[in-house]
Design an enzyme around this catalytic site. Structure first.
Site, PDB file in Angstrom:
ATOM      1  N   ARG A  16       0.834  -1.219   0.000  1.00  0.00           N
ATOM      2  CA  ARG A  16       0.000   0.000   0.000  1.00  0.00           C
ATOM      3  C   ARG A  16       0.861   1.258   0.000  1.00  0.00           C
ATOM      4  O   ARG A  16       0.595   2.213  -0.752  1.00  0.00           O
ATOM      5  CB  ARG A  16      -0.907  -0.031   1.232  1.00  0.00           C
ATOM      6  CG  ARG A  16      -1.759   1.201   1.479  1.00  0.00           C
ATOM      7  CD  ARG A  16      -2.609   0.965   2.716  1.00  0.00           C
ATOM      8  NE  ARG A  16      -3.435   2.108   3.077  1.00  0.00           N
ATOM      9  CZ  ARG A  16      -3.053   3.085   3.888  1.00  0.00           C
ATOM     10  NH1 ARG A  16      -1.830   3.056   4.425  1.00  0.00           N
ATOM     11  NH2 ARG A  16      -3.869   4.082   4.176  1.00  0.00           N
TER      12      ARG A  16
ATOM     13  N   ARG B 230       0.830   3.962  -3.164  1.00  0.00           N
ATOM     14  CA  ARG B 230       0.321   5.325  -2.971  1.00  0.00           C
ATOM     15  C   ARG B 230       1.433   6.369  -2.982  1.00  0.00           C
ATOM     16  O   ARG B 230       1.224   7.499  -3.449  1.00  0.00           O
ATOM     17  CB  ARG B 230      -0.506   5.387  -1.691  1.00  0.00           C
ATOM     18  CG  ARG B 230      -1.809   4.591  -1.843  1.00  0.00           C
ATOM     19  CD  ARG B 230      -2.815   4.843  -0.764  1.00  0.00           C
ATOM     20  NE  ARG B 230      -4.084   4.215  -1.101  1.00  0.00           N
ATOM     21  CZ  ARG B 230      -5.126   4.139  -0.283  1.00  0.00           C
ATOM     22  NH1 ARG B 230      -5.040   4.663   0.942  1.00  0.00           N
ATOM     23  NH2 ARG B 230      -6.249   3.557  -0.666  1.00  0.00           N
TER      24      ARG B 230
ATOM     25  N   GLY C  76      12.867 -11.830   1.967  1.00  0.00           N
ATOM     26  CA  GLY C  76      14.045 -12.103   2.780  1.00  0.00           C
ATOM     27  C   GLY C  76      15.323 -12.135   1.970  1.00  0.00           C
ATOM     28  O   GLY C  76      15.386 -11.599   0.856  1.00  0.00           O
TER      29      GLY C  76
ATOM     30  N   ASP D  14      10.932 -14.270  10.672  1.00  0.00           N
ATOM     31  CA  ASP D  14      12.127 -14.798  11.346  1.00  0.00           C
ATOM     32  C   ASP D  14      13.029 -13.689  11.886  1.00  0.00           C
ATOM     33  O   ASP D  14      13.886 -13.950  12.729  1.00  0.00           O
ATOM     34  CB  ASP D  14      12.937 -15.666  10.379  1.00  0.00           C
ATOM     35  CG  ASP D  14      12.127 -16.795   9.782  1.00  0.00           C
ATOM     36  OD1 ASP D  14      11.168 -17.239  10.456  1.00  0.00           O
ATOM     37  OD2 ASP D  14      12.434 -17.234   8.663  1.00  0.00           O
TER      38      ASP D  14
ATOM     39  N   ALA E  13       9.290 -18.690  29.842  1.00  0.00           N
ATOM     40  CA  ALA E  13       9.649 -20.089  29.602  1.00  0.00           C
ATOM     41  C   ALA E  13      10.789 -20.520  30.514  1.00  0.00           C
ATOM     42  O   ALA E  13      11.752 -19.787  30.721  1.00  0.00           O
ATOM     43  CB  ALA E  13      10.054 -20.281  28.143  1.00  0.00           C
TER      44      ALA E  13
ATOM     45  N   HIS F 280       2.327 -22.679  11.070  1.00  0.00           N
ATOM     46  CA  HIS F 280       2.065 -21.508  10.232  1.00  0.00           C
ATOM     47  C   HIS F 280       1.012 -20.552  10.772  1.00  0.00           C
ATOM     48  O   HIS F 280       0.760 -19.516  10.137  1.00  0.00           O
ATOM     49  CB  HIS F 280       1.698 -21.965   8.818  1.00  0.00           C
ATOM     50  CG  HIS F 280       2.882 -22.467   8.042  1.00  0.00           C
ATOM     51  ND1 HIS F 280       3.379 -23.743   8.207  1.00  0.00           N
ATOM     52  CD2 HIS F 280       3.702 -21.848   7.158  1.00  0.00           C
ATOM     53  CE1 HIS F 280       4.433 -23.905   7.417  1.00  0.00           C
ATOM     54  NE2 HIS F 280       4.657 -22.773   6.780  1.00  0.00           N
TER      55      HIS F 280
END
Length: 324
Positions: free
Chosen positions: A25, A29, A106, A131, A190, A254
């Protein structure tokens, strides 16, 4: 003679990332505001080779800022890795009068952008990958959204883990890079975070840590493991055998790629897309537009690809000290 109106294209390549639509976008623009023409290339470099290209206008990018994925679709293109494929893409650009390209993706996408730039079609790359492993950039489009998705999922897993006094081993995406795993691990508290970038002993850093922490009165645990390091289901069984704590494994997969981009991803993508158009307006290609120390800057693509990026070791040590 009247000057020819400059025409640029935009494509997304490699894995999709939330915020790619915001970047598209911004490119469209920003270019239109400068009196340029814009075309969209579908399915990455495949579309450039096959001519799957269409004209874009202001309304082409309406109501996409909040959408995940990419309206241009994406793919990995084996043919473009060859000189013949690059020349086909160059021929398409010349036939359609495309003066430059914005490539969102990437490292692999950037190599393609460099190859095409060297053939005379100026290309500017934007870092788009969950990532967060683009070495020249402190931040990549999609990372914040993926991180928040992973954190929310792990928080939900924690509820059931706590209810059953379990250990939950969670695989986080990253394609060998530990940025997403580390940030998720510290945000979720964690007990252990296993990433490629750090030497790791399962018996010391997971098994013994769980046994020691259990003596302090804690009986549920979250273990974060980066994608591709080990089979998390086998690891969960090993942890249960060695500690006696019932263990389960979850591969988030995913779901981390999808979803509406966060405000941070929308803003970053917009800034980067705007800067890319500024470069192409000047005929400047073979560049990557990135975020460095909270500033938008650009590098030569080859220089960018040669840079190295590791995880934040201080953050990793903080996690080990606090998440007990």
């Amino acid at each position: 003679m009247e000057n020819k109106k400059k025409k640029i294209g935009v494509l997304t390549s490699g894995g999709d990332a939330p915020g790619m639509n915001a970047a598209i976008r911004a490119v469209v623009r920003s270019a239109l505001a400068r009196g340029m023409e814009v075309v969209g290339v579908r399915h990455g470099y495949n579309g450039l080779i096959d001519g799957d290209i269409f004209d874009m206008n202001l309304r082409s990018v309406s109501e996409i800022l909040h959408r995940g994925g990419t309206i241009l679709y994406t793919a990995r293109c084996k043919e473009f890795r060859t000189r013949e494929g690059v020349l086909k893409a160059k021929d398409t650009c010349q036939k359609l009068g495309i003066d430059g390209l914005v490539v969102i993706g990437g490292d692999g996408s950037f190599r393609g952008a460099r190859d095409l730039s060297l053939e005379g079609i100026p290309c500017v790359g934007l870092p788009g990958t969950i990532d967060n492993d683009i070495s020249c950039s402190d931040y990549c489009i999609g990372f914040d959204t993926a991180l928040n998705t992973a954190v929310e999922a792990v928080d939900r897993l924690r509820d059931t883990s706590q209810s059953h006094d379990r250990c939950n081993v969670v695989e986080i995406m990253g394609n060998g890079a530990g940025h997403l795993s580390l940030d998720c691990g510290i945000a979720c508290g964690a007990s252990a975070i296993w990433v490629n970038e750090v030497d790791f002993d399962v018996d010391v850093s997971i098994v013994q840590r769980i046994l020691d922490t259990g003596k302090t009165g804690k009986h549920h645990f979250i273990v974060i493991v980066g994608e591709g390091i080990t089979d998390v289901h086998s690891l969960a069984r090993y942890i249960e055998e060695r500690t006696g704590v019932e263990s389960r494994a979850t591969v988030l997969g995913h779901i981390q790629r999808g979803g509406s981009p966060t405000a941070k991803d929308r803003i970053m993508a917009t800034q980067l897309g705007y800067h890319a158009v500024e470069l192409l307006e000047q005929g400047i290609g073979n560049r990557v537009v990135v975020i460095r120390e909270n500033h938008v800057v650009d590098f030569d693509i080859l220089e960018a690809l040669q840079m190295k990026k590791g995880i934040d070791r201080k953050l990793y040590e903080i996690a080990r000290s606090i998440n007990i």
